[in-house]
Design a protein around this motif. Structure first.
Motif, PDB file in Angstrom:
ATOM      1  N   LEU A  54       0.858  -1.187   0.000  1.00  0.00           N
ATOM      2  CA  LEU A  54       0.000   0.000   0.000  1.00  0.00           C
ATOM      3  C   LEU A  54       0.891   1.231   0.000  1.00  0.00           C
ATOM      4  O   LEU A  54       1.674   1.439   0.928  1.00  0.00           O
ATOM      5  CB  LEU A  54      -0.913  -0.003   1.228  1.00  0.00           C
ATOM      6  N   GLY A  55       0.799   2.031  -1.043  1.00  0.00           N
ATOM      7  CA  GLY A  55       1.592   3.252  -1.135  1.00  0.00           C
ATOM      8  C   GLY A  55       0.880   4.417  -0.481  1.00  0.00           C
ATOM      9  O   GLY A  55      -0.336   4.564  -0.626  1.00  0.00           O
ATOM     10  N   LEU A  56       1.641   5.237   0.229  1.00  0.00           N
ATOM     11  CA  LEU A  56       1.092   6.432   0.865  1.00  0.00           C
ATOM     12  C   LEU A  56       1.884   7.621   0.347  1.00  0.00           C
ATOM     13  O   LEU A  56       3.081   7.755   0.629  1.00  0.00           O
ATOM     14  CB  LEU A  56       1.209   6.322   2.390  1.00  0.00           C
ATOM     15  N   ALA A  57       1.235   8.460  -0.463  1.00  0.00           N
ATOM     16  CA  ALA A  57       1.920   9.541  -1.168  1.00  0.00           C
ATOM     17  C   ALA A  57       1.397  10.902  -0.713  1.00  0.00           C
ATOM     18  O   ALA A  57       0.273  11.028  -0.221  1.00  0.00           O
ATOM     19  CB  ALA A  57       1.733   9.398  -2.676  1.00  0.00           C
ATOM     20  N   GLY A  58       2.223  11.912  -0.926  1.00  0.00           N
ATOM     21  CA  GLY A  58       1.833  13.283  -0.599  1.00  0.00           C
ATOM     22  C   GLY A  58       3.059  14.138  -0.362  1.00  0.00           C
ATOM     23  O   GLY A  58       4.159  13.624  -0.170  1.00  0.00           O
ATOM     24  N   GLU A  59       2.854  15.433  -0.376  1.00  0.00           N
ATOM     25  CA  GLU A  59       3.969  16.357  -0.199  1.00  0.00           C
ATOM     26  C   GLU A  59       4.504  16.314   1.227  1.00  0.00           C
ATOM     27  O   GLU A  59       3.853  15.785   2.136  1.00  0.00           O
ATOM     28  CB  GLU A  59       3.509  17.777  -0.528  1.00  0.00           C
ATOM     29  N   SER A  60       5.677  16.868   1.429  1.00  0.00           N
ATOM     30  CA  SER A  60       6.262  16.941   2.766  1.00  0.00           C
ATOM     31  C   SER A  60       5.342  17.749   3.682  1.00  0.00           C
ATOM     32  O   SER A  60       4.829  18.797   3.308  1.00  0.00           O
ATOM     33  CB  SER A  60       7.641  17.617   2.705  1.00  0.00           C
ATOM     34  N   GLY A  61       5.118  17.220   4.891  1.00  0.00           N
ATOM     35  CA  GLY A  61       4.278  17.909   5.861  1.00  0.00           C
ATOM     36  C   GLY A  61       2.805  17.602   5.763  1.00  0.00           C
ATOM     37  O   GLY A  61       2.004  18.191   6.503  1.00  0.00           O
ATOM     38  N   CYS A  62       2.421  16.642   4.894  1.00  0.00           N
ATOM     39  CA  CYS A  62       0.990  16.364   4.726  1.00  0.00           C
ATOM     40  C   CYS A  62       0.460  15.387   5.768  1.00  0.00           C
ATOM     41  O   CYS A  62      -0.756  15.165   5.852  1.00  0.00           O
ATOM     42  CB  CYS A  62       0.706  15.841   3.327  1.00  0.00           C
ATOM     43  N   GLY A  63       1.343  14.747   6.558  1.00  0.00           N
ATOM     44  CA  GLY A  63       0.883  13.853   7.619  1.00  0.00           C
ATOM     45  C   GLY A  63       1.214  12.393   7.417  1.00  0.00           C
ATOM     46  O   GLY A  63       0.787  11.545   8.213  1.00  0.00           O
ATOM     47  N   LYS A  64       2.017  12.069   6.382  1.00  0.00           N
ATOM     48  CA  LYS A  64       2.317  10.657   6.102  1.00  0.00           C
ATOM     49  C   LYS A  64       3.052   9.995   7.266  1.00  0.00           C
ATOM     50  O   LYS A  64       2.641   8.937   7.762  1.00  0.00           O
ATOM     51  CB  LYS A  64       3.173  10.542   4.832  1.00  0.00           C
ATOM     52  N   SER A  65       4.152  10.586   7.696  1.00  0.00           N
ATOM     53  CA  SER A  65       4.936   9.996   8.778  1.00  0.00           C
ATOM     54  C   SER A  65       4.184  10.048  10.103  1.00  0.00           C
ATOM     55  O   SER A  65       4.292   9.141  10.933  1.00  0.00           O
ATOM     56  CB  SER A  65       6.290  10.702   8.912  1.00  0.00           C
TER      57      SER A  65
END
Length: 307
Positions: A54-65
Motif C-alpha cells: 500500500l503506497g502512501l503519497a503526498g507532499e512533505s508535511g501532509c501527515g504521512k509519517s
C-alpha cells in the motif's frame, strides 16, 4: 530508462487467495498540542491486506509519517491520537486494538508482528555499535530462548536475504554505503518475520540505481515471505511501479484511495493530477508538459500549499 520493476497492475498479489485484511485504520485523528494546535491527521481510514503493498503519497508535511508513527504508537507529547482506531488482525488468530495495548504488550508486538524501516538509516542505526550487536539485540529481546549460535545464524540469514554479505555484520554503520545501511535496516525489520512492514521513505536519500535495487529486493522479499508493506514517499510515480493500491494525502486527509492502475490512468482528485503532472515525461514535448502542469495546478485546491 528501462522500467525493470513490473507495474503493480501486472503483478499478481501474493498468493491466489482473496484479500484478507491484516491492518485496519478507522477515522484516525492525530493532533499536535502546540499553540495553536495542529490537526495533522484528519479522519483517516485505510485497510492493508495480507501480502499487499500500500503506497502512501503526498507532499512533505501532509501527515504521512505522523500517520505511520500513530499506527506504531511511536508518538510522544505534544502529539496525541484524539480519536479513531487501529486494529491488527493477527494471522495466528484474534484482533489487537493497537491504541489500547499496554506498554509491555506493545513492546512484544513491535518488530514481532509489525516492524518499521525509518527514513535515514544512518540516523536510525546506533553509530557506535556494530551491525551484529544491533541485530542480535532484537533477537535477545524478543527471542530470549535462542542460543548465541542461533542468533548469529539468523542474523547472517536475513543479511543474505537483503543482499548483504554476512561478514559485514562486524562493521559499524559508518563503514557501510548508504544503500547497504538501508538494506541492514530492512534486514533488522525482517528478523522476527513480521506480518506488516512500514517503510517511511526508505530510499529518498539514495541515488537512482541503488534505489531501484532496493525496490526490487522489497518486491522479491514480499513475494517470498508474504508480508504486507505500507510504503511512504512523496514520489507518486515510484508508487505507481511498486504498489498494489495507493492513498494520496493532502493536509492530513486521504483525498484519493484506489488501485495503482486506476490512479495512474484515471486520477479523480485535482491534487493527484498535480502530483502526476509534476514529473515530466522522458519522451514528451517540454512545452506540452509545462502547459499541462500549469492547467492541473490551476484546478487544484490549495495551490500554494500543493507547491
Amino acid at each position: 530508462m528501462t522500467n525493470d520493476i513490473a507495474p503493480a497492475a501486472a503483478r499478481p498479489a501474493a498468493g491466489n487467495t482473496p484479500p484478507e485484511a491484516v491492518l485496519t485504520v478507522r477515522d484516525l485523528n492525530v493532533v499536535y498540542r502546540t499553540d495553536p494546535p495542529v490537526h495533522a491527521v484528519k479522519d483517516v481510514s485505510l485497510t492493508l491486506n495480507r501480502g499487499e503493498i500500500l503506497g502512501l503519497a503526498g507532499e512533505s508535511g501532509c501527515g504521512k509519517s505522523t500517520l505511520a508513527y500513530a499506527v506504531n504508537r511511536l508518538h510522544e507529547w505534544p502529539a496525541e491520537v484524539t480519536s479513531g482506531s487501529v486494529t491488527f488482525h493477527d494471522r495466528d488468530g484474534g484482533d489487537l486494538d493497537l491504541l489500547a495495548l499496554r506498554d509491555e504488550e506493545l513492546r512484544r508486538f513491535r518488530w514481532a508482528k509489525l516492524s518499521m524501516v525509518f527514513q535515514g538509516a544512518m540516523s536510525a542505526l546506533n553509530p557506535v555499535i556494530s551491525v551484529r550487536a544491533q541485530l542480535e539485540d532484537v533477537l535477545t529481546t524478543h527471542r530470549p530462548g535462542m542460543s548465541r549460535q542461533e542468533r548469529r545464524e539468523r542474523c547472517a540469514e536475513v543479511l543474505r536475504l537483503v543482499g548483504v554479505e554476512p561478514r559485514r555484520m562486524h562493521s559499524f554503520p559508518h563503514e557501510l554505503s548508504g544503500g547497504m545501511r538501508q538494506r541492514v535496516m530492512i534486514a533488522m525489520a525482517l528478523l522476527l518475520d513480521p506480518q506488516v512492514m512500514i517503510m517511511d521513505e526508505p530510499t529518498t536519500a539514495l541515488d537512482v540505481l541503488v534505489q531501484r535495487g532496493i525496490l526490487r529486493e522489497i518486491l522479491r522479499l514480499r513475494d517470498r515471505l508474504g508480508f504486507a508493506v505500507v510504503f511512504i514517499t512523496h514520489d507518486l510515480p515510484l508508487l505507481l511501479e511498486l504498489s498494489d493500491r495507493i492513498a494520496v494525502m493532502l493536509r492530513g486527509e486521504i483525498v484519493e484511495y484506489d488501485t495503482a492502475e486506476t490512479i495512474h490512468r484515471r486520477p479523480r482528485h485535482p491534487y493527484t493530477r498535480t502530483l502526476l503532472d509534476s514529473f515530466p515525461s522522458l519522451t514528451g514535448d517540454r512545452g506540452a508538459f509545462l502547459r499541462t502542469g500549469a492547467a492541473a495546478r490551476s484546478d487544484a485546491p490549495g495551490e500554494e500549499d500543493a507547491r
